[in-house]
Scaffold this motif. Structure first.
Motif, PDB file in Angstrom:
ATOM      1  N   ALA A  24       5.896  -3.501   7.088  1.00 14.60           N
ATOM      2  CA  ALA A  24       6.430  -3.691   5.738  1.00 14.60           C
ATOM      3  C   ALA A  24       6.569  -2.318   5.118  1.00 14.60           C
ATOM      4  O   ALA A  24       5.732  -1.443   5.344  1.00 14.60           O
ATOM      5  CB  ALA A  24       5.481  -4.546   4.900  1.00 14.60           C
ATOM      6  N   SER A  25       7.631  -2.123   4.365  1.00 15.07           N
ATOM      7  CA  SER A  25       7.770  -0.836   3.708  1.00 15.07           C
ATOM      8  C   SER A  25       8.443  -1.016   2.364  1.00 15.07           C
ATOM      9  O   SER A  25       9.186  -1.967   2.141  1.00 15.07           O
ATOM     10  CB  SER A  25       8.568   0.139   4.564  1.00 15.07           C
ATOM     11  OG  SER A  25       9.892  -0.286   4.691  1.00 15.07           O
ATOM     12  N   GLN A  26       8.140  -0.115   1.499  1.00 16.40           N
ATOM     13  CA  GLN A  26       8.737  -0.164   0.182  1.00 16.40           C
ATOM     14  C   GLN A  26       9.031   1.257  -0.268  1.00 16.40           C
ATOM     15  O   GLN A  26       8.254   2.167  -0.030  1.00 16.40           O
ATOM     16  CB  GLN A  26       7.776  -0.832  -0.803  1.00 16.40           C
ATOM     17  CG  GLN A  26       8.461  -1.206  -2.101  1.00 16.40           C
ATOM     18  CD  GLN A  26       7.546  -1.957  -3.028  1.00 16.40           C
ATOM     19  OE1 GLN A  26       6.408  -1.583  -3.215  1.00 16.40           O
ATOM     20  NE2 GLN A  26       8.052  -3.024  -3.616  1.00 16.40           N
ATOM     21  N   GLY A  27      10.167   1.422  -0.883  1.00  8.51           N
ATOM     22  CA  GLY A  27      10.544   2.731  -1.399  1.00  8.51           C
ATOM     23  C   GLY A  27      10.818   2.630  -2.877  1.00  8.51           C
ATOM     24  O   GLY A  27      11.452   1.686  -3.348  1.00  8.51           O
ATOM     25  N   ARG A  28      10.308   3.593  -3.629  1.00 10.49           N
ATOM     26  CA  ARG A  28      10.543   3.620  -5.074  1.00 10.49           C
ATOM     27  C   ARG A  28      11.099   4.984  -5.434  1.00 10.49           C
ATOM     28  O   ARG A  28      10.610   6.000  -4.948  1.00 10.49           O
ATOM     29  CB  ARG A  28       9.226   3.438  -5.833  1.00 10.49           C
ATOM     30  CG  ARG A  28       8.735   2.035  -5.901  1.00 10.49           C
ATOM     31  CD  ARG A  28       7.731   1.915  -7.045  1.00 10.49           C
ATOM     32  NE  ARG A  28       7.340   0.536  -7.222  1.00 10.49           N
ATOM     33  CZ  ARG A  28       6.340  -0.025  -6.566  1.00 10.49           C
ATOM     34  NH1 ARG A  28       5.648   0.674  -5.705  1.00 10.49           N
ATOM     35  NH2 ARG A  28       6.044  -1.283  -6.782  1.00 10.49           N
ATOM     36  N   ASN A  29      12.083   4.951  -6.273  1.00  7.10           N
ATOM     37  CA  ASN A  29      12.682   6.197  -6.724  1.00  7.10           C
ATOM     38  C   ASN A  29      12.660   6.197  -8.244  1.00  7.10           C
ATOM     39  O   ASN A  29      13.366   5.431  -8.880  1.00  7.10           O
ATOM     40  CB  ASN A  29      14.122   6.276  -6.189  1.00  7.10           C
ATOM     41  CG  ASN A  29      14.752   7.616  -6.465  1.00  7.10           C
ATOM     42  OD1 ASN A  29      14.274   8.373  -7.305  1.00  7.10           O
ATOM     43  ND2 ASN A  29      15.821   7.901  -5.764  1.00  7.10           N
TER      44      ASN A  29
END
Lengths: 995, 473
Positions: free
Chosen positions: A525-530
């Protein structure tokens, strides 16, 4: 169940005890030069018994009496099998070879012996990455890997780099490969918002890298699923090895200059400029009074002849220092390093400095449980001038600012009356453009052996990047004058986490070990926040001392926003190996992503691969000159999810404000059917080694089809929208690549290593929506043609009778016209090269070594979109011109390709045509290095383990095919020059010290 | 086995069974949830969310006004090319190359400014369409917003049809521009006729006039601003009767007053939006935050910044009587070695920027004057001299065609540097005859020249299969 497992383990342990009639083997592992290889692995073939060589390369291992073969290996070096005889002490020498089939390479979710690979994987070793005058590792990959194009467009320290593996597969969804650093998928590219060009990889110290693996086909990469379409680059950082703590110190100093200059594109001096301008005014047909008035207003005969070209250049400087320590014991090993890197570009106001630190600790808590902690941090400060048509761009100044206008007044102050343009010398002093970039990349991991051969591994990886960008434009001159000063402060944070859990099981399926299986299943699982916040204010006090937004009277921008994406995936990998002759591999991944509409939120990716180690067949036993022969084939699917986080949604955006009250407007047309692009790469490869691998060839042919391309299909602007993103169109890249390496000469004191890589790629658009052309700027996307095809009018030269510019009326080139707008456009070549590669030769004589690395690129066109201003036959008359305008038509009968010079322009000659297009073929001496390794006799007296001195030249020599190529041939993938900071040539001296 | 290894094994077991495996399972399940992949943007809404209430419509309306400020629309290009393509404003020899191709008539169908006009107009039309087509329940407020949106849409079509088509006075059945009144990204519309476009514009302005009940300020359309625009539309169409009726409705019922000679200078130096109903019927606002920075109109005229490319033609300057207060808007000096007349209508290049006047009451008087001819010369003199009086200029006493010319010249003086002159020359089907400031190669551009009408942008031709190019391009 648990009891059963424990029982099983117990039984297995009992069996081991029964076999325990031991003998002890000792020995030393060295490289081909005789230097010890600490950390080399010594394993007993067919068992789990293994040990690691100490700092001096020595090892001791207890082996069963019936053990027959030891397998000795080290990452980045070869692997060797040693048949055990009655002797108990062995000297083992491992050899370094670029394409050694016994080499251990890092692949997706693990490591494999090269001999077991079914896919196409290239590796680059630390030695080829360390101590180069490059601000990021991607720049060091150019010409090192067959089929990998790495190209810069700006020479600014810290500039972004573009990488294409086996061509361009996508029109809009991105063509950059996926970067995986120590098992963690990380964002790369340019995350800056105010800076002209930046690169997240600038924060990673190339000296901390142990190896780079480039995964090019389905078998190696499709396990990365929806993000693998453009290939995968796996970076593995350095690890500690048990033994005495080893220190290493590297330093390098150097200076740089502009790498390529075309004298025809140097600016005119004052006499030349006024001569051509007078001619242009005469040709315009104005009166003598007007001519005199105009020339006077431009500073004619004012006694100034200022060379802006020289003034905006500076002596580039370069220095770096790296120190590392590694060591540990059998339980715990560590690696730690620190580094400082500084580079000043060859253009004023361009510089980068980096501070780095890394630590990696591995702990063996028990025979079954391992922990791993890895943290790598880098901090970069960067200054980069504006590029392109910005008046504040110093490179633009060299071509646009008149020599009659000096940067300085007679009293030494800055001259601010510069003809409506900006004095970039003053601005580089008064204005601020600053980027601070901090990256932390790290992971914690544990693996636990549940039962024999069944290992559960979990890794939580994090990538955290913070960019702070500050800009100040002074209130007196330049971009800040209109708003009486302005300042920006932008903050950007990228934070990504990836949690990977895998279960690996390997066993001998046939009891005699002839058939082995290896299966990994996992969940990721991965999550990216910008996160981005922006501040701007205007109206500054009349001073140069207050540069932060707080000093501004009027707030202009105060915004912050968050953009997120998430992936969930299940994955599995499997491999079957029969007698190391026949190897079959397969992978499967199911990816879900927030970037796609609910209807198309999940997709499956798979691959199969097979290889046949023919050299293991008995019928080849007689052909003793063949040491390796292997056939590989793979096919599968990969995806490209490189699309905006919310592109599929129909959106109304805000910020369309009126009278400082909120306003909204449609911002995105949306498409609920959006999904990823699908790639289907087919790869067939051959690895051949002859004469004890003195000569190695690795050849790959591929056919990579990309379907359901995400395309911004232009809409009729009457809809109020510019374009809609759809899954339409398909594209194909076919080509072949090979790496030929060998050691033509090896004697006791002298050796010559040579390696050539070559890649040919052909890109073709297979289908488009309704198969209609998609023109875009100077390019067109057309079925049957290469993507990035230039679509321009064909320049036909100058009418000898009257000096008019002529264009071919159409592609037949049968008729010409002096009317630009009615002449048709057609395809004038592509910005993508047909052939890329590199050629490296290394000579060593005793301690001396010479290494030369050439890179080459053939078959692309390069455009100069700004050329109309400085060679446009008088267009932009109040700007300076380059020497090429001196070739202009002057009288009837003149044969030239530069039209009559008329003040303010001659018949749209400044508009886009093939006049501003050049052939891009080049060969560049990317690296030449002369080094000396202190002999061991001296080293032992100095009590150090190695000392190496070198002198290195980077980009010292460049050959270009087209003598009219205005600027550097390296102009990004789009091959459009943008008045960027010049790409430098650099000379450095350095030393590496180990103790 | 000893105690130590026993406890160690126990710890390991606890670790494995109580922490390690459950943790992995928990995280895996947590990130399996559907919401994990359902992420929404932080700064945008769906159209349904964005246009749900009357207040939302008001916000969307501001977005439409903001669109009018676009650099290739009323922000700069329209007010510039309306003069530089005509005889009012020329480019200094010292220039930044902006609009050179319009001064010299060398623009192409790939021209960025021309594409900008086209794209911006239709972008704003979409914003207006979404408001007009909203299903939010009617109320006085909603009617007002929809009315303003109708007026904005009419202004966009009026701009498009005047630049991309031959005038109505030339051939009503000639090629106009496509009329789009709904959101439909798949459309590739063909061109409607000029007459159809005018019918649409007039109908939209009727709607605007009927729906609107409020006056907000000078930067938003109001009932009588819409009527004033309709007067101009009728005049451009050659329908003088309706033009006069509409103009008189504004003059008599609008509640606006003309700017006086005493207030003339301060009227033009004021960058702020007004609510006093003096002179301005509608202007496009640029403020201290939302403005075009260097790309602002003011930057091209003001000599205080780095640009100041554009200068007033000396023959126009000579037409202005020395006593006329308008002469004070045009200071003289030198630029590039030449005596020059500068334009001071847009002086604010920092802070609150000068707004773009789109429609002023003075023009409505001039429309009333022109529309009174040929039949009613007393009215014509009355309305044109209403302006002359308030500028301290000598009164006009001409008759017949001289009176008509005097009114056209009055328009040229009064509306100079506001982007109107070229539109006058088009509707009157006149050649462009320029004074000595202009390049000698383009002193005259015949009305028949195909370049008098802008080309449909190449990008639109490339995409829209039903689009037809203007003759000659």
């Amino acid at each position: 169940m648990r009891k059963l497992v424990l029982l099983l383990v117990g039984v297995l342990l009992a069996i081991c005890q029964l076999m325990a009639q031991q003998r002890t083997i000792t020995g030393k592992v060295t490289d081909e030069k005789g230097a010890p290889i600490p950390g080399a692995t010594i394993a007993v073939k067919g068992t789990n018994l293994a040990t690691v060589a100490g700092p001096d390369g020595n090892f001791t291992i207890s082996v069963p009496q019936n053990a027959k073969v030891l397998v000795v290996s080290s990452i980045g070096l070869g692997e060797k099998e040693i048949a055990l005889t009655a002797v108990n002490d062995y000297s083992i020498s491992l050899t370094t070879k670029t394409q050694d089939l016994r080499e251990v390479v890092v692949v997706a979710y693990g490591e494999r012996k090269r001999a077991d690979l079914t896919g196409s994987v290239s590796t680059v070793k630390s030695a080829d990455l360390e101590n180069k005058p490059f601000t990021s590792v991607d720049k060091a990959l150019q010409g090192q890997v067959a089929g990998l194009q790495s190209v810069a467009s700006s020479g600014a320290p810290g500039a972004a780099q573009q990488i294409r593996i086996r061509g361009t597969s996508s029109i809009t969804a991105g063509n950059e490969p996926l970067w995986v650093i120590d098992g963690v998928i990380v964002p790369t590219g340019d995350a800056s918002r105010l800076t002209t060009t930046a690169n997240l990889l600038s924060t990673l110290n190339p000296n901390d890298i142990e190896s780079v693996s480039v995964l090019k086909d389905a078998a190696s990469s499709s396990i990365y699923g929806a993000r693998a379409a453009n290939g995968v680059i796996i970076v593995t950082t350095k690890k500690g090895r048990s033994g005495k703590t080893k220190f290493r110190f590297d330093t390098e100093l150097g200076q740089s200059d502009r790498a390529y200059t075309n004298n025809k594109y140097l600016p005119l001096n004052a006499a030349e400029y006024f001569s051509i301008t007078r001619e242009g005014l005469v040709n315009l047909g104005v009166t003598q009074t007007q001519i005199d008035a105009t020339l006077a207003s431009l500073g004619y005969n004012n006694g100034t002849d200022f060379n802006w070209y020289d003034a905006i250049q500076q002596q580039g400087r370069q220095q770096q220092y790296n120190i590392s320590a590694s060591g540990g014991n059998e339980r715990t090993t560590f690696y730690t390093s620190g580094g400082y890197f500084q580079q000043h570009g060859s253009t004023i106001n361009s510089s980068l400095s980096r501070y780095n630190g890394a630590v990696r600790i591995a702990n063996k808590a028990s025979d079954k449980l391992n922990f791993n902690l890895n943290l790598n941090g880098g901090f970069v400060r960067q200054r980069t001038p504006l590029a392109g048509g910005a008046f504040g761009n110093p490179v633009l100044s060299t071509l646009f600012l008149l020599p009659s206008r000096s940067a300085y007044n007679t009293d030494g102050s800055y001259n601010l009356s510069i003809g409506g343009l900006h004095n970039t010398i003053a601005l580089s002093d008064w204005d601020i453009r600053r980027l601070k970039e901090l990256s932390l990349r790290g992971s914690i991991a544990a693996d636990y052996q549940i039962i024999k051969n069944l290992v559960l591994k979990t890794q939580f990886g994090m990538d955290y990047d913070v960019l702070e960008e500050d800009q100040y434009n002074n209130p007196f001159h330049g971009d800040g004058a209109a708003s009486t000063g302005r300042a920006f402060s932008y903050y950007t944070r990228l934070s990504n986490w990836t949690w990977t859990n895998t279960l690996n099981y390997r066993r001998d399926i046939l009891r005699n070990g002839d058939l082995k299986g290896d299966v990994t299943v996992g969940y990721e699982a991965s999550q990216g926040r910008n996160y981005a916040s922006s501040l701007q204010s205007q109206g500054f006090p009349p001073t140069l001392l207050l540069t932060w937004p707080s000093a501004g009277a009027t707030p202009i921008t105060a915004s912050a926003s968050l953009s997120e994406s998430a992936f969930t995936s299940i994955l599995s990998l499997g491999q079957l190996d029969y007698k190391s002759k026949y190897i079959l591999s397969g992978s499967f991944r199911r990816d879900g992503s927030s970037r796609f509409g609910e209807n198309n939120r999940y997709a499956n990716f798979w691959s199969i691969g097979a290889s046949w180690n023919i050299d293991k067949e008995s019928f080849l036993n007689d052909l003793t000159f063949i040491s390796q022969l292997k056939l590989r084939a793979s096919y599968g699917t990969t995806g490209n999810a490189g699309i905006g986080n919310y592109t599929w949604r129909e959106l109304y955006g805000y910020g369309f404000n009126y009278n400082q009250q909120p306003g909204s407007a449609p911002t995105n047309v949306g498409n609920v059917d959006l999904t990823w692009e699908l790639n289907k790469p087919l790869n067939i490869g051959l690895d051949l080694g002859v004469l004890q691998n003195r000569l190695n060839l690795s050849f790959d042919w591929y056919d990579r089809k990309s379907e359901e391309l995400l395309l911004d299909v232009p809409l009729s602007r009457t809809s109020g929208f510019a374009s809609i993103t759809k899954n339409v169109g398909s594209m194909q890249n076919t080509g072949f690549e090979f790496t030929l390496s060998g050691q033509p000469v090896v004697t006791k004191n002298f050796s010559w290593n040579s390696s050539l890589n070559f890649a040919k790629n052909k890109n073709k658009i297979l289908s488009l929506p309704n198969d209609e052309d998609i023109p875009s700027g100077s390019f067109i996307i057309r079925k049957g043609e290469s993507i990035n095809s230039f679509y321009l009018r064909g320049y036909a030269g100058v009418d000898p009778a009257n000096g008019d510019p002529l264009w071919y009326t159409n592609e037949t080139r049968t008729a010409t016209s002096n009317v630009w707008s009615t002449s048709e456009r057609w395809i004038q070549g592509s910005s993508l090269p047909d052939i890329i590669g590199g050629f490296t030769n290394t000579f060593t004589f005793k301690g001396f070594s010479v290494e030369a690395h050439l890179v080459y690129q053939f078959g692309n066109m390069v455009q100069d979109p700004w050329g109309g201003y400085y060679v446009g036959a008088g267009f932009g008359a109040t700007f300076n011109k380059v020497r090429r305008v001196l070739d202009r038509w002057q009288k009837p009968g003149d044969i030239t390709d530069v039209p009559k010079y008329i003040y303010n322009g001659n018949k749209s000659f400044q508009s886009g045509s093939t006049f501003y297009l050049s052939e891009g073929d080049f060969i560049r001496l990317r690296n030449i290095q002369l080094g000396y390794d202190l002999p061991s006799t001296v080293l032992s007296k100095l009590k150090i383990s190695n000392l190496f001195f070198y002198v290195r030249g980077t980009n010292l020599w460049t050959w270009v095919k087209d003598k009219n190529l205005p600027f550097d041939p390296e102009q990004g993938v789009a091959s459009q020059q943008n008045l960027d900071v010049f790409i430098p040539k650099t000379i450095t001296v350095g030393l590496n010290l180990g103790f | 086995m000893n105690d130590y290894s026993n406890s160690k094994r126990k710890k390991m077991k606890i670790f494995r069974n109580k922490i390690f495996l459950p943790l992995i399972v928990w995280v895996s399940l947590a990130s399996c949830k559907k919401e994990f992949l359902d992420l929404t943007p932080s700064t945008s809404l769906t159209p349904n969310q964005a246009l749900a209430t009357p207040a939302d419509l008001q916000v969307a309306l501001r977005g439409a006004y903001a669109g009018l400020r676009g650099v290739d629309f009323y922000g700069r290009t329209l007010p510039v090319i309306g003069d530089v393509m005509a005889d009012n404003v020329y480019q200094s020899v010292i220039n930044t190359n902006r609009y050179t191709q319009f001064v010299n008539y060398t623009f192409t169908k790939a021209d960025g400014n021309i594409a900008g006009i086209w794209n911006t107009a239709y972008t704003v039309i979409l914003r207006a369409n979404n408001i007009i087509n909203s299903t939010v329940d009617a109320s006085p407020a909603v009617n007002q917003y929809k009315g303003e949106a109708y007026a904005i849409r009419a202004l966009c079509y009026f701009t498009l049809v005047r630049y991309f088509a031959r005038p109505y006075t030339d051939n009503p059945n000639g090629l106009g521009v496509p009329i789009v009144t709904v959101r439909d990204p798949t459309l590739e519309p063909a061109r409607n006729t000029v007459a159809e476009v005018y019918t649409q514009i007039i109908a939209d302005l009727d709607q605007a006039y009927n729906l609107m009940t409020m006056y907000v300020n000078s930067s938003q359309f109001s009932k009588y601003a819409a009527k004033g625009l309709q007067a101009k539309v009728y005049l451009t169409k050659g329908d003088k009767a309706n033009a006069k009726t509409a103009a008189l409705d504004v003059i008599n019922n609008g509640g606006f007053t003309l700017v006086t000679a005493a207030n003339h200078a301060s009227y033009w130096s004021n960058p702020a939006v007004t609510t006093n109903k003096v002179e301005t019927l509608f202007e496009v606002s640029s403020d201290a935050v939302a403005n075009l920075a260097f790309d602002a109109l003011s930057y091209l005229y003001s000599q205080a910044g780095n640009y100041g490319d554009l200068l007033l033609a000396s023959d126009l300057y000579a037409l202005i009587d020395p006593a006329d207060v308008r002469k004070a808007l045009y200071p003289t000096g030198t630029r590039g070695g030449f005596p020059s007349v500068f334009v001071n209508k847009y002086p604010a290049i920092s802070g609150d920027r000068s707004d773009t006047k789109v429609l002023r009451l003075s023009e409505i008087y001039l429309i009333a004057a022109e529309a009174s001819l040929p039949g009613n010369e007393p009215d014509a003199l009355l309305y044109v001299n209403a302006i002359r009086t308030r500028r301290n200029a000598p009164l006009i006493a001409a008759t017949g065609s001289a009176l008509f010319e005097a009114i056209i010249t009055e328009r040229r003086i009064e509306l100079a540097a506001e982007g109107d002159r070229y539109m006058d020359l088009m509707r009157l089907k006149r050649d462009v005859n320029r004074g000595p400031n202009f390049p000698s190669s383009v002193l005259q551009i015949l009305y028949s020249d195909f370049k008098r009408v802008l080309p449909i942008p190449q990008a639109e031709m490339d995409v829209n299969q039903n689009m037809e190019q203007n003759p000659g391009w």
